[in-house]
Design a protein around this motif. Structure first.
Motif, PDB file in Angstrom:
ATOM      1  N   LEU A 657       0.840  -1.186   0.000  1.00 49.22           N
ATOM      2  CA  LEU A 657       0.000   0.000   0.000  1.00 49.22           C
ATOM      3  C   LEU A 657       0.881   1.244   0.000  1.00 49.22           C
ATOM      4  O   LEU A 657       1.830   1.354   0.787  1.00 49.22           O
ATOM      5  CB  LEU A 657      -0.912   0.015   1.236  1.00 49.22           C
ATOM      6  CG  LEU A 657      -1.884   1.190   1.337  1.00 49.22           C
ATOM      7  CD1 LEU A 657      -2.954   1.091   0.259  1.00 49.22           C
ATOM      8  CD2 LEU A 657      -2.526   1.246   2.728  1.00 49.22           C
ATOM      9  N   VAL A 658       0.556   2.176  -0.875  1.00 46.28           N
ATOM     10  CA  VAL A 658       1.292   3.436  -0.970  1.00 46.28           C
ATOM     11  C   VAL A 658       0.373   4.566  -0.532  1.00 46.28           C
ATOM     12  O   VAL A 658      -0.730   4.714  -1.065  1.00 46.28           O
ATOM     13  CB  VAL A 658       1.803   3.683  -2.403  1.00 46.28           C
ATOM     14  CG1 VAL A 658       2.509   5.031  -2.489  1.00 46.28           C
ATOM     15  CG2 VAL A 658       2.735   2.559  -2.832  1.00 46.28           C
ATOM     16  N   CYS A 659       0.822   5.340   0.448  1.00 48.99           N
ATOM     17  CA  CYS A 659       0.041   6.461   0.954  1.00 48.99           C
ATOM     18  C   CYS A 659       0.875   7.734   0.918  1.00 48.99           C
ATOM     19  O   CYS A 659       2.106   7.690   1.052  1.00 48.99           O
ATOM     20  CB  CYS A 659      -0.437   6.213   2.391  1.00 48.99           C
ATOM     21  SG  CYS A 659      -1.555   4.814   2.578  1.00 48.99           S
ATOM     22  N   SER A 660       0.218   8.846   0.741  1.00 44.65           N
ATOM     23  CA  SER A 660       0.908  10.137   0.767  1.00 44.65           C
ATOM     24  C   SER A 660       0.029  11.151   1.476  1.00 44.65           C
ATOM     25  O   SER A 660      -1.198  11.077   1.418  1.00 44.65           O
ATOM     26  CB  SER A 660       1.232  10.619  -0.648  1.00 44.65           C
ATOM     27  OG  SER A 660       0.038  10.816  -1.394  1.00 44.65           O
ATOM     28  N   LEU A 661       0.678  12.108   2.150  1.00 41.95           N
ATOM     29  CA  LEU A 661       0.001  13.183   2.848  1.00 41.95           C
ATOM     30  C   LEU A 661       0.086  14.451   2.017  1.00 41.95           C
ATOM     31  O   LEU A 661       1.090  14.710   1.360  1.00 41.95           O
ATOM     32  CB  LEU A 661       0.635  13.425   4.215  1.00 41.95           C
ATOM     33  CG  LEU A 661       0.474  12.307   5.245  1.00 41.95           C
ATOM     34  CD1 LEU A 661       1.462  12.493   6.387  1.00 41.95           C
ATOM     35  CD2 LEU A 661      -0.952  12.271   5.777  1.00 41.95           C
ATOM     36  N   SER A 662      -0.962  15.254   2.063  1.00 40.29           N
ATOM     37  CA  SER A 662      -0.916  16.523   1.331  1.00 40.29           C
ATOM     38  C   SER A 662       0.092  17.484   1.942  1.00 40.29           C
ATOM     39  O   SER A 662       0.645  18.346   1.261  1.00 40.29           O
ATOM     40  CB  SER A 662      -2.306  17.170   1.303  1.00 40.29           C
ATOM     41  OG  SER A 662      -2.734  17.490   2.614  1.00 40.29           O
ATOM     42  N   GLY A 663       0.346  17.345   3.237  1.00 41.85           N
ATOM     43  CA  GLY A 663       1.357  18.155   3.911  1.00 41.85           C
ATOM     44  C   GLY A 663       1.953  17.358   5.047  1.00 41.85           C
ATOM     45  O   GLY A 663       1.257  16.615   5.752  1.00 41.85           O
ATOM     46  N   GLN A 664       3.260  17.489   5.244  1.00 44.54           N
ATOM     47  CA  GLN A 664       3.928  16.723   6.300  1.00 44.54           C
ATOM     48  C   GLN A 664       4.405  17.599   7.446  1.00 44.54           C
ATOM     49  O   GLN A 664       4.652  17.092   8.537  1.00 44.54           O
ATOM     50  CB  GLN A 664       5.120  15.951   5.710  1.00 44.54           C
ATOM     51  CG  GLN A 664       4.692  14.847   4.750  1.00 44.54           C
ATOM     52  CD  GLN A 664       5.886  14.100   4.183  1.00 44.54           C
ATOM     53  OE1 GLN A 664       6.736  14.678   3.527  1.00 44.54           O
ATOM     54  NE2 GLN A 664       5.956  12.809   4.463  1.00 44.54           N
ATOM     55  N   THR A 672      -6.463  22.187  12.048  1.00 47.00           N
ATOM     56  CA  THR A 672      -5.964  22.131  10.678  1.00 47.00           C
ATOM     57  C   THR A 672      -6.249  20.757  10.104  1.00 47.00           C
ATOM     58  O   THR A 672      -6.118  19.742  10.797  1.00 47.00           O
ATOM     59  CB  THR A 672      -4.457  22.416  10.636  1.00 47.00           C
ATOM     60  OG1 THR A 672      -4.205  23.683  11.232  1.00 47.00           O
ATOM     61  CG2 THR A 672      -3.947  22.423   9.200  1.00 47.00           C
ATOM     62  N   ILE A 673      -6.653  20.722   8.815  1.00 46.34           N
ATOM     63  CA  ILE A 673      -6.952  19.467   8.136  1.00 46.34           C
ATOM     64  C   ILE A 673      -5.863  19.171   7.112  1.00 46.34           C
ATOM     65  O   ILE A 673      -5.433  20.046   6.370  1.00 46.34           O
ATOM     66  CB  ILE A 673      -8.325  19.533   7.437  1.00 46.34           C
ATOM     67  CG1 ILE A 673      -9.447  19.660   8.473  1.00 46.34           C
ATOM     68  CG2 ILE A 673      -8.558  18.300   6.575  1.00 46.34           C
ATOM     69  CD1 ILE A 673     -10.820  19.826   7.864  1.00 46.34           C
ATOM     70  N   VAL A 674      -5.418  17.919   7.072  1.00 52.82           N
ATOM     71  CA  VAL A 674      -4.448  17.433   6.094  1.00 52.82           C
ATOM     72  C   VAL A 674      -5.088  16.270   5.346  1.00 52.82           C
ATOM     73  O   VAL A 674      -5.795  15.452   5.941  1.00 52.82           O
ATOM     74  CB  VAL A 674      -3.137  16.982   6.781  1.00 52.82           C
ATOM     75  CG1 VAL A 674      -2.180  16.372   5.775  1.00 52.82           C
ATOM     76  CG2 VAL A 674      -2.479  18.148   7.488  1.00 52.82           C
ATOM     77  N   GLY A 675      -4.852  16.189   4.040  1.00 55.83           N
ATOM     78  CA  GLY A 675      -5.398  15.092   3.249  1.00 55.83           C
ATOM     79  C   GLY A 675      -4.450  13.915   3.189  1.00 55.83           C
ATOM     80  O   GLY A 675      -3.223  14.055   3.255  1.00 55.83           O
ATOM     81  N   ILE A 676      -5.009  12.704   3.067  1.00 54.25           N
ATOM     82  CA  ILE A 676      -4.214  11.495   2.891  1.00 54.25           C
ATOM     83  C   ILE A 676      -4.807  10.700   1.735  1.00 54.25           C
ATOM     84  O   ILE A 676      -6.031  10.582   1.601  1.00 54.25           O
ATOM     85  CB  ILE A 676      -4.150  10.660   4.190  1.00 54.25           C
ATOM     86  CG1 ILE A 676      -3.257   9.427   3.978  1.00 54.25           C
ATOM     87  CG2 ILE A 676      -5.528  10.284   4.694  1.00 54.25           C
ATOM     88  CD1 ILE A 676      -2.962   8.675   5.257  1.00 54.25           C
ATOM     89  N   LEU A 677      -3.934  10.194   0.880  1.00 58.79           N
ATOM     90  CA  LEU A 677      -4.316   9.467  -0.327  1.00 58.79           C
ATOM     91  C   LEU A 677      -3.624   8.111  -0.290  1.00 58.79           C
ATOM     92  O   LEU A 677      -2.400   8.043  -0.116  1.00 58.79           O
ATOM     93  CB  LEU A 677      -3.894  10.255  -1.557  1.00 58.79           C
ATOM     94  CG  LEU A 677      -4.489   9.882  -2.913  1.00 58.79           C
ATOM     95  CD1 LEU A 677      -5.957  10.261  -2.950  1.00 58.79           C
ATOM     96  CD2 LEU A 677      -3.742  10.595  -4.026  1.00 58.79           C
ATOM     97  N   CYS A 678      -4.369   7.012  -0.416  1.00 59.03           N
ATOM     98  CA  CYS A 678      -3.805   5.663  -0.376  1.00 59.03           C
ATOM     99  C   CYS A 678      -4.280   4.860  -1.580  1.00 59.03           C
ATOM    100  O   CYS A 678      -5.437   4.985  -2.012  1.00 59.03           O
ATOM    101  CB  CYS A 678      -4.213   4.938   0.903  1.00 59.03           C
ATOM    102  SG  CYS A 678      -3.549   5.649   2.423  1.00 59.03           S
ATOM    103  N   GLN A 679      -3.387   3.990  -2.094  1.00 59.00           N
ATOM    104  CA  GLN A 679      -3.732   3.139  -3.225  1.00 59.00           C
ATOM    105  C   GLN A 679      -2.895   1.876  -3.145  1.00 59.00           C
ATOM    106  O   GLN A 679      -1.683   1.912  -2.875  1.00 59.00           O
ATOM    107  CB  GLN A 679      -3.491   3.857  -4.551  1.00 59.00           C
ATOM    108  CG  GLN A 679      -3.951   3.067  -5.770  1.00 59.00           C
ATOM    109  CD  GLN A 679      -3.868   3.877  -7.060  1.00 59.00           C
ATOM    110  OE1 GLN A 679      -3.421   5.018  -7.045  1.00 59.00           O
ATOM    111  NE2 GLN A 679      -4.306   3.300  -8.158  1.00 59.00           N
ATOM    112  N   GLY A 680      -3.522   0.727  -3.395  1.00 61.55           N
ATOM    113  CA  GLY A 680      -2.795  -0.532  -3.358  1.00 61.55           C
ATOM    114  C   GLY A 680      -3.640  -1.671  -3.874  1.00 61.55           C
ATOM    115  O   GLY A 680      -4.837  -1.512  -4.173  1.00 61.55           O
ATOM    116  N   PRO A 681      -3.057  -2.876  -3.964  1.00 62.92           N
ATOM    117  CA  PRO A 681      -3.795  -4.039  -4.465  1.00 62.92           C
ATOM    118  C   PRO A 681      -4.857  -4.493  -3.468  1.00 62.92           C
ATOM    119  O   PRO A 681      -4.969  -3.981  -2.355  1.00 62.92           O
ATOM    120  CB  PRO A 681      -2.689  -5.095  -4.636  1.00 62.92           C
ATOM    121  CG  PRO A 681      -1.612  -4.673  -3.689  1.00 62.92           C
ATOM    122  CD  PRO A 681      -1.655  -3.184  -3.651  1.00 62.92           C
TER     123      PRO A 681
END
Length: 773
Positions: A657-664, A672-681
């Protein structure tokens, strides 16, 4: 009732602590007070006169910067007299007490080689006075509420760019008398009084905005000016040009009393967009040998083009659309009018006391296009008597009545002449954003106008076409953005001839790395419908808790908080409802009260909450397909007086699984709100998000579930892909216009929610009415 609640909060806070409002200066703004500067000659450039660096040479100029200057001065708050040294003056604030009797802001007499940048002048006589000066640059500065913002006397070689000039009706904005070789560009002149006036010659007025100037947006009195790319709106006259050998090119004048006025000889007026003015669009008068070519007057309340007392004038290639009168010619001599398009004007042309007026050139060049011409085209030749086929010219003349009889266009054109005008964007056209997310945004735009019809809009991202849209679809959702990246979006319009606009609205947009969370509400309003008496002598709570104070009566009650201010709770009667007053205390301290009705006194003691922060995920469970990313948001909430930066890291149960944050790195506001995006099999994964600041570390988690993608075909709702095909065939003016619209948009809806830290939620619970009793 909301007003009462606001007053109560403002009264309560000063008891707990003394607040000092502090304005934190932006980078480059002044922060140090200084007395007025008077520099007479190069030897007076000293540290006592505000010099902070440099030796006055071209390679190492004197620097005068970051001073806030007020006070009494003989000439100006910054006065230079007879200096030739190279000087940079930047980031100054000059403020007078106001009025035309005050000294100037900048006062330059016999000065050369000075650059003024990023400075502000207000409430002075002249914001800046240049007298007998040369090689002066004024850039990125603001002049406001001065009696005269800029005055230029007998000065030359001036560069005035990217400034904001606003006097709000106090006086003139710019007055140059005279100025030679002045470059006045990219400035915003909002006056309400009168705009910019230039007397002199050999100057360029380029890409400025003149708005709300009572007399005229721009007034030029001189020769050899270039006036191009300017926008004038909501003025008396938009642009007034008096003189000879001037070029008036590619300006926009709209919503003015009159659009563009040119008085003089040998002037060239070309490709100006003049629309929606209350009176006449373009007026040319009292001159000789003027050339009026390829302008676009439209929807003006008076005439599109007016010639008055003009001689040897050529009017050609203009597009006159839906004006009250297309062209008006009065008391003029030797006028040639040809290859113009008279399109649906209420009156196409008005001719009064005109001498030697021609409405066409020789065959086969022809005359003008008239939308009300009813003739046919079956023949050709100078006499239109060779009937072997059409030649694009009507077989019978267009008869035009005049004040003394009639004239005729011997060769009326059957099709519009010259280049069909492309769509035009009215003043104020823009792109706006909504539904802002870390990875997507909805763009909406205003409408363009055309002499026939708009058939499509094209949306571009960084000059790459994103898609085409019907005239009824003035919005688009743009997905796939990367947080922190900068995008330039532009919209253009197409008409029935396939012509595309060239000056559509543009938006520079940065996809956010963080978003502010909704803020907690202030104390609630007051509802009074019962008689109840309670006056607690002392209540102790924690910062952020809410007290339910059920101390309301049928009659109005006056309460004094902190023994300094009072307010009245008026009676409000409801058959049902909550009779209590809710007070939330966001700051620690002791808050006293005195009840005038009962004479009771008491206090609320608010204890501080240790500095901390909390993390929460929403939603905490994500379901998606392996080919489509899943989204969630992380809310970081400040507790107590926590300040600083929170560094976010991810721990994932499986590397597939690969995840990334809109801000670290997040500089924390209240929330404050931060976005997280995840994608995997396909599979189920645990994701832990940890925030750390110094020795403080807090975590939250979410579960990501990925399944197989759906089969082909449209999917409804959810995190899927939707394909919307479209084909529209329109037949307009015998042309088939095909617009194919295929948009693949990943539809994903993120719901933002604030979930309070459970520990805080427990400690911040309301103190009930029963406890108070």
């Amino acid at each position: 009732m909301g007003r009462i609640a606001v007053i109560m909060i403002l009264i309560l806070l000063p008891v707990a602590t003394a607040f000092v409002w502090q304005v934190v200066p932006a980078e480059g703004t002044p922060s140090v007070a200084h007395s007025p500067l008077y520099i007479n000659g190069n030897s007076a450039f000293t540290s006592a006169n505000g010099v902070t660096a440099g030796d006055g040479s071209a390679t190492n100029p004197y620097i005068i910067e970051r001073w806030n200057i007020t006070g009494t001065a003989q000439y100006g708050l910054v006065a230079l007299v007879g200096t030739t040294a190279h000087v940079i003056i930047r980031n100054l604030v000059l403020i007078n007490s106001g009025g035309c009797s005050q000294p100037d802001g900048f006062y330059f007499s016999g000065v050369s080689n000075v650059l003024i940048a990023n400075s502000t002048v207000s409430n002075a006589n002249d914001g800046i006075l240049l007298s007998g000066s040369t090689n002066i640059t004024i850039v990125g500065s603001a002049f406001t509420r001065n009696c005269l913002d800029m005055e230029i006397q007998s000065s030359s070689n001036l560069n005035i760019t990217n400034d904001t000039i606003t006097d709000y009706g106090y006086g003139n904005s710019v007055y140059a008398h005279p100025g030679t070789n002045v470059y006045f560009a990219n400035n915003k002149v909002v006056s309400v009084g009168s705009g910019a006036q230039f007397v002199g010659g050999y100057s360029r007025i380029v890409n400025n905005t003149f708005n709300n100037d009572g007399l005229a947006g721009l007034l030029v009195q001189g020769n050899n000016f270039i006036v191009t790319g300017n926008t004038a709106s909501n003025n008396g006259d938009g642009l007034e040009i008096y003189g000879d050998n001037n070029l008036v090119l590619d300006n926009t004048a709209s919503l003015d009393a009159r659009g563009v006025v040119v008085v003089g000889s040998n002037n060239t007026i070309v490709e100006n967009y003049i629309q929606l003015n209350a009176g006449n669009g373009l007026v040319v008068q009292q001159g000789t040998s003027n050339n009026i070519t390829s302008n676009y007057p439209s929807n003006n309340g008076g005439t599109g083009i007016t010639l008055q007392s003009a001689t040897n004038t050529t009017v050609s290639g203009n597009n006159l659309y839906k004006d009250a009168t297309g062209v008006s010619i009065g008391s003029s001599n030797r006028t040639l009018v040809y290859h113009n398009n008279f399109l649906l004007n209420t009156k196409q042309i008005l001719i009064t006391n005109a001498f030697l007026l021609w409405l066409n050139t020789a065959y086969p060049a022809g005359g003008n296009y008239w939308s009300n011409y009813t003739g046919v085209d079956r023949c050709s030749g100078p006499s239109q008597n060779i009937c072997t086929g059409p030649d694009g010219i009507g077989d019978t003349p267009m008869i035009v009545p005049t004040s003394t009889g009639t004239l005729q266009d011997a060769y009326p054109l059957m099709k519009t002449s010259g280049t069909d005008p492309a769509p035009v964007w009215p003043l104020g056209s823009q792109i706006t954003t909504s539904n802002l997310d870390f990875y997507s945004v909805t763009l909406s735009w205003t409408t363009a106008v055309d002499d026939t019809a708009i058939v499509a809009y094209q949306l571009y991202e960084n000059n790459s076409l994103l898609g085409s849209f019907l005239p009824s679809s003035l919005y688009s959702n743009v997905a796939g953005l990367t947080p922190g990246d900068i995008y330039r979006f532009t919209v253009q319009a197409n008409d029935t001839a396939g012509l595309q606009s060239s000056k559509g609205p543009s938006l520079l947009f940065t996809a956010p790395r963080t978003l502010p969370a909704p803020q907690p509400p202030p104390s609630a309003g007051v509802i009074s419908n019962q008689a109840a008496v309670f006056n607690p002598s002392s209540v102790t709570i924690y910062q952020g808790q809410t007290v339910d104070w059920c101390n309301v009566r049928v009659t109005p009650v006056t309460v004094i908080f902190s023994s300094t201010q009072k307010y009245t709770v008026n009676s409000v009667f409801y058959s049902t409802g909550d009779p209590c007053l809710y007070l939330t205390f966001y700051d620690p301290g002791t808050f006293g009260y005195y009840d005038v009705y009962t004479g009771a006194t008491g206090q609320v003691i608010v204890l501080p909450v240790p500095p901390d922060f909390s993390l929460s995920s929403s939603p905490s469970q994500i379901s998606s397909f392996s080919i489509v990313p899943g989204r969630s948001t992380i809310t970081i909430t400040r507790l107590g007086y926590f300040t600083g930066t929170v560094n976010l890291t991810l721990r994932i149960s499986n590397s597939s699984l690969v995840c990334s944050l809109s801000g670290q790195q997040v500089t924390l506001g209240p929330s404050t709100i931060v976005g997280i995006l995840c994608q995997g099999p396909k599979g189920t994964y645990n994701v832990t998000i940890t925030g750390a600041s110094g020795t403080t570390s807090r975590s939250t988690s979410l579960i990501y579930s990925s399944g197989n993608p759906p089969g082909p075909g449209p999917q409804s709702g959810g995190n899927g892909w939707t394909t919307i095909p479209g084909m529209i065939i329109s037949i307009i003016d015998r042309f088939a216009v095909w617009i194919g619209l295929v948009i693949a948009i990943g539809i994903s809806v993120t719901v933002f929610a604030i979930i309070r830290d459970q520990r805080k939620k427990k400690s911040a619970g309301k103190i009930s009415k029963q406890w108070l009793q």
